[in-house]
Each structure stands twice: as C-alpha cells, then as structure tokens.
Design an enzyme around this catalytic site. Structure first.
Site, PDB file in Angstrom:
ATOM      1  N   THR A  15       0.452   4.634  -2.765  1.00  0.00           N
ATOM      2  CA  THR A  15       0.152   5.609  -2.717  1.00  0.00           C
ATOM      3  C   THR A  15       1.373   6.831  -2.992  1.00  0.00           C
ATOM      4  O   THR A  15       0.897   7.807  -3.620  1.00  0.00           O
ATOM      5  CB  THR A  15       0.264   6.336  -1.128  1.00  0.00           C
ATOM      6  OG1 THR A  15       1.642   5.670  -0.249  1.00  0.00           O
ATOM      7  CG2 THR A  15      -0.639   5.503  -0.262  1.00  0.00           C
TER       8      THR A  15
ATOM      9  N   LEU B  39       0.968  -1.251  -0.021  1.00  0.00           N
ATOM     10  CA  LEU B  39       0.025  -0.346   0.187  1.00  0.00           C
ATOM     11  C   LEU B  39       1.051   1.135  -0.317  1.00  0.00           C
ATOM     12  O   LEU B  39       0.460   2.277  -0.663  1.00  0.00           O
ATOM     13  CB  LEU B  39      -0.873  -0.163   1.198  1.00  0.00           C
ATOM     14  CG  LEU B  39      -1.785   0.996   1.447  1.00  0.00           C
ATOM     15  CD1 LEU B  39      -2.566   1.067  -0.041  1.00  0.00           C
ATOM     16  CD2 LEU B  39      -2.630   1.416   2.722  1.00  0.00           C
ATOM     17  N   TYR B  40       2.218   1.014   0.551  1.00  0.00           N
ATOM     18  CA  TYR B  40       2.967   2.442   0.756  1.00  0.00           C
ATOM     19  C   TYR B  40       3.484   2.792  -0.733  1.00  0.00           C
ATOM     20  O   TYR B  40       2.925   3.835  -0.478  1.00  0.00           O
ATOM     21  CB  TYR B  40       3.830   1.456   1.176  1.00  0.00           C
ATOM     22  CG  TYR B  40       5.175   3.027   1.674  1.00  0.00           C
ATOM     23  CD1 TYR B  40       5.393   4.020   2.209  1.00  0.00           C
ATOM     24  CD2 TYR B  40       6.288   2.675   0.570  1.00  0.00           C
ATOM     25  CE1 TYR B  40       6.214   5.323   2.007  1.00  0.00           C
ATOM     26  CE2 TYR B  40       7.373   3.671   0.147  1.00  0.00           C
ATOM     27  CZ  TYR B  40       7.468   4.433   0.657  1.00  0.00           C
ATOM     28  OH  TYR B  40       8.686   5.788   0.563  1.00  0.00           O
ATOM     29  N   ALA B  41       3.736   1.761  -1.239  1.00  0.00           N
ATOM     30  CA  ALA B  41       4.099   1.830  -2.574  1.00  0.00           C
ATOM     31  C   ALA B  41       3.256   2.202  -3.393  1.00  0.00           C
ATOM     32  O   ALA B  41       2.972   3.354  -4.697  1.00  0.00           O
ATOM     33  CB  ALA B  41       4.494   0.460  -3.224  1.00  0.00           C
TER      34      ALA B  41
END
Length: 429
Positions: free
Chosen positions: A243, A239-241
């Site tokens: 965003t 999810l970090y990637a």
C-alpha cells in the site's frame, strides 16, 4: 434449486416422484414463494408510508458540514493554523496525534508556523496514548480536528476555512503484521485516504505543496544494501509495504496530471518518546519490566535481524527540511500549469543495529535481565534487515541524523518510566 435438495436426509429411502406429482410440488413451492414475496412487499410499502421522514437533527448526526462548523469551531481552526512569524508556513498535519505527527506538529508550532492537526483517534493501539499526545499539542497551541481523511466533506470544509501552504500527510494504517488480520484497513487508510487528501489538495486554489510518509518497507525483498532511492521496489514483502508503494505511484500520477508538488519520505524504524506500542523497542521495554519472555527473531542462517533505527528528533528534522525545500505546486483548481516537483527521500540513521544489541541496551538502561526466546523470523511480512542510503536527503534537504541508538533509547526509557510507572514527575515533553 439443485436436484440434490430433493434427496432425503436418510439414505436408501429415496422414492422417484411421477411428473405430475413433481409438477404439483413445484407449483406449491412457487405459490408459497410468491405469497411471501407479496407479503414482504406490502410490509415494506406500509413501512414507507407510515415512517416519518428523518428530522434535521437526525440527519446532522452523520453530516460533516453540521458536525464541523460554527463560529467557535472555525475560530479554533483559524487560530491554530495562523503563523506566528512573518513568512511562516500554514500546515495541515494529518495523523497529528500519532507518534511522528505529534513531534512534527510541535516542532513546526515552536518555530512559529501555523499548524492544524487532523486525526481519527482509531483503536489500532491504546487511544489513551493518543489523547495524551493531543494534550501536548493543545498546550503547544495546536488544535486537532477529530475526523477521518476519507471524509471528503470535512476535508473540503478545512480547505475552505484555511488557505494551507503545505500538507504534512502522516495519517496511515501502520504495522506490518497487523495487515494479516485486517487488510481492509490498510487499503482504506493508505490508499483511499491518500487519494481523498490528494483530491482536495489538487482542487485547492492555490494548491498546497504535499509532503507525505512513505516507508522503508517498500524495499521489500531487495537484497542490495544500503537501500537507495534508485533501487527496485517492486517486491513488497507485506500488504503494508504494497500500500505504501501504491501510494508512491498514486502521488506521481497526481504530480503528473495536476501539477501537485509532492515529496515522499521513506522512514526507517522510527523510535523515541511518545512512540508506538506495537514497535519492538516499546513492547520489549514493557515485557522486560514485567518479567515476561520476549521473542527475538533470527534469520534463516541463524544471523541476527537488524534495523536502521532512527531517532524521532532526526526524523522531525528531515520532515521540516522537506517542507522548507518543497517548491510550490504549479496547478490551480485542478488544472496543471507546468511541471511540478516530485521527490522521494530515505530518512534513516544509516547504521543498522542487530535487534539482539537493542535488547542488550534496554537491559542496561532498565537494570533488568531480559528473558529471551530466540525464534526463526516468521513469514508475516517482516524482512531481515533495513539499511538506508541517505546521500540524496543529505544533499538536497540537509538531512543529517545525529542520535545513536543508546542515546535515543535512554531518552525513551526515561519517558516510559515517567509516563507509565510514575517513577518521576511527568514532564510536558
């Protein structure tokens, strides 16, 4: 109400009610519901009538315009943002008390640029470390405003007080694995927060040039190495990637519609003094010193996980190079007047190192043997390797990494021992 609600709690004792009795029961329930609703309405109106309106002092507790204001506050903001050299930049650095933010802010200030910091000092990791960095910034003449990038009132206030030539946007929710625990924080910081900053930037007159931190994580499941800015980035592994990739798309939109000059920097595994405690090199050092077992991940084919570790000083040079070569935005007051610069660069060391070698170097520097536990790489967003192609950054912004992993870790360990164990007198930097 479901028909199942009429069933008794004890099986086998259900008695069918006649229509009249059932109708009577429903009438009683409806009457009770009406009674309670009426009573609640009366109590609510009673509360509205008797409750005094909030006093101005109460309202100001959550009012950014009241919290951030006054001649003393504005004087601090202006003094910090004022360049000390002719032609110097005036830069707003978000996430200024973070790892990269602190180093970039001090480097800018040391060369004579005006720097104003903004940070919310969240508790993703020990705030004491962030406060210690804040102390460094203050001693270097950088004032850090404590506030959130989603606070539109505060951002407008800062842009009213200071005419920023550049914005170095480093505020973000970091960490790949933490996204599985608190996904909302990533959307709030990395997407909503970025939009909030771009909104105030595009409305400024004149608009500042914006440089922001993307991430090597956007390459996700891409198997082609080294990673090039032209490679596909539509397969995020976390999810970090996702965003961060969304941030690149959002930036392109503001560039296209509003004429904002935007430069994205894809950082590759940044390490060094004053780093983040959630990074492997940092908590490996901590656990080795305490005699705790460290977990070293391996790929499905039993190979070593590798990272393109990049020393903080090299990253700072890349950030300053991006700021110095950024062209002016072409919009004004939210209106585009012509095509504006849009760039994306990899900032890495272009020399991937297996994590097992990282541990070996730490053992040598700490003079302690690590207790290793080798495990398969979990499916929590981490990828097997990262490797940056930095040709574009070398050509266009003069980026040239110089620090190898062992040299950089030696400097980190020296800082760590000083800061956490007091083995030596703490230095100011």
């Amino acid at each position: 109400m479901s028909h199942l609600d009429d069933l008794p709690s004890t099986p086998g004792k259900y008695k069918v009610l006649s229509y009249g009795v059932l109708h009577h029961h429903r009438y009683l329930r409806l009457s009770k519901l009406t009674l309670w609703a009426s009573l609640f309405l009366v109590l609510f109106l009673f509360y509205l009538v008797l409750s005094p309106p909030p006093s101005p002092s109460r309202r100001s507790l959550n009012d950014s315009s009241a919290k951030y204001g006054g001649s003393r506050w504005e004087k601090q903001v202006r003094k910090s943002a004022r360049p000390r050299t002719r032609g110097g930049l005036t830069v707003l650095v978000t996430g200024a008390a973070g790892f990269v933010g602190t180093h970039v802010s001090i480097a800018l200030r040391r060369r004579g640029d005006g720097v104003l910091g903004l940070d919310n000092f969240n508790r993703y990791y020990d705030p004491k470390l962030k406060r210690a960095r804040q102390g460094l910034l203050e001693r270097s003449g950088v004032f850090v405003v404590e506030g959130d990038i989603n606070d539109a009132v505060l951002l407008r206030k800062l842009f009213d007080v200071v005419l920023f030539t550049h914005v170095m946007h480093l505020a973000a929710q970091a960490g790949v694995r933490y996204a599985m625990q608190n996904p909302g924080s990533y959307v709030n910081s990395n997407i909503a927060g970025f939009v909030s900053l771009l909104e105030v930037s595009k409305s400024a007159n004149p608009q500042p040039a914006v440089v922001w931190a993307s991430s090597s994580s956007v390459y996700g499941l891409n198997s082609k190495v080294p990673f090039s800015e032209k490679d596909r980035t539509d397969q995020p592994a976390s999810l970090y990637a996702a965003t961060k990739k969304a941030g690149e798309g959002i930036a392109h939109t503001y560039n296209h519609i509003y004429g904002l000059s935007l430069t994205g920097l894809r950082f590759f595994t940044v390490y060094g003094p004053w780093g983040r405690p959630d990074m492997a090199y940092f908590f490996f050092t901590k656990d080795i010193l305490k005699g705790k077992t460290i977990t070293v991940f391996e790929s499905p084919d039993k190979g070593s996980v590798a990272r393109d570790f990049t020393y903080i000083d090299d990253i700072v040079k890349g950030c300053l190079g991006a700021l110095d070569t950024a062209e002016k935005s072409t919009g004004s007051g939210g209106k585009k007047k012509g095509p504006a610069m849009f760039r994306i660069y990899n900032l890495g060391n272009t020399s991937p190192v297996p994590v097992t070698k990282l541990v070996t170097i730490l053992e040598k520097l700490l003079k302690m043997k690590a207790k290793r536990k080798v495990m398969p790489l979990p499916r929590n967003g981490d990828v097997e390797f990262t490797h940056a192609n930095i040709t574009l950054a070398q050509t266009e912004i003069g980026y040239k990494p110089e620090v190898d992993l062992e040299t950089g870790l030696k400097k980190f360990v020296k800082w760590y021992m000083s800061f956490y164990t007091g083995s030596k007198k703490k230095s100011s930097w």
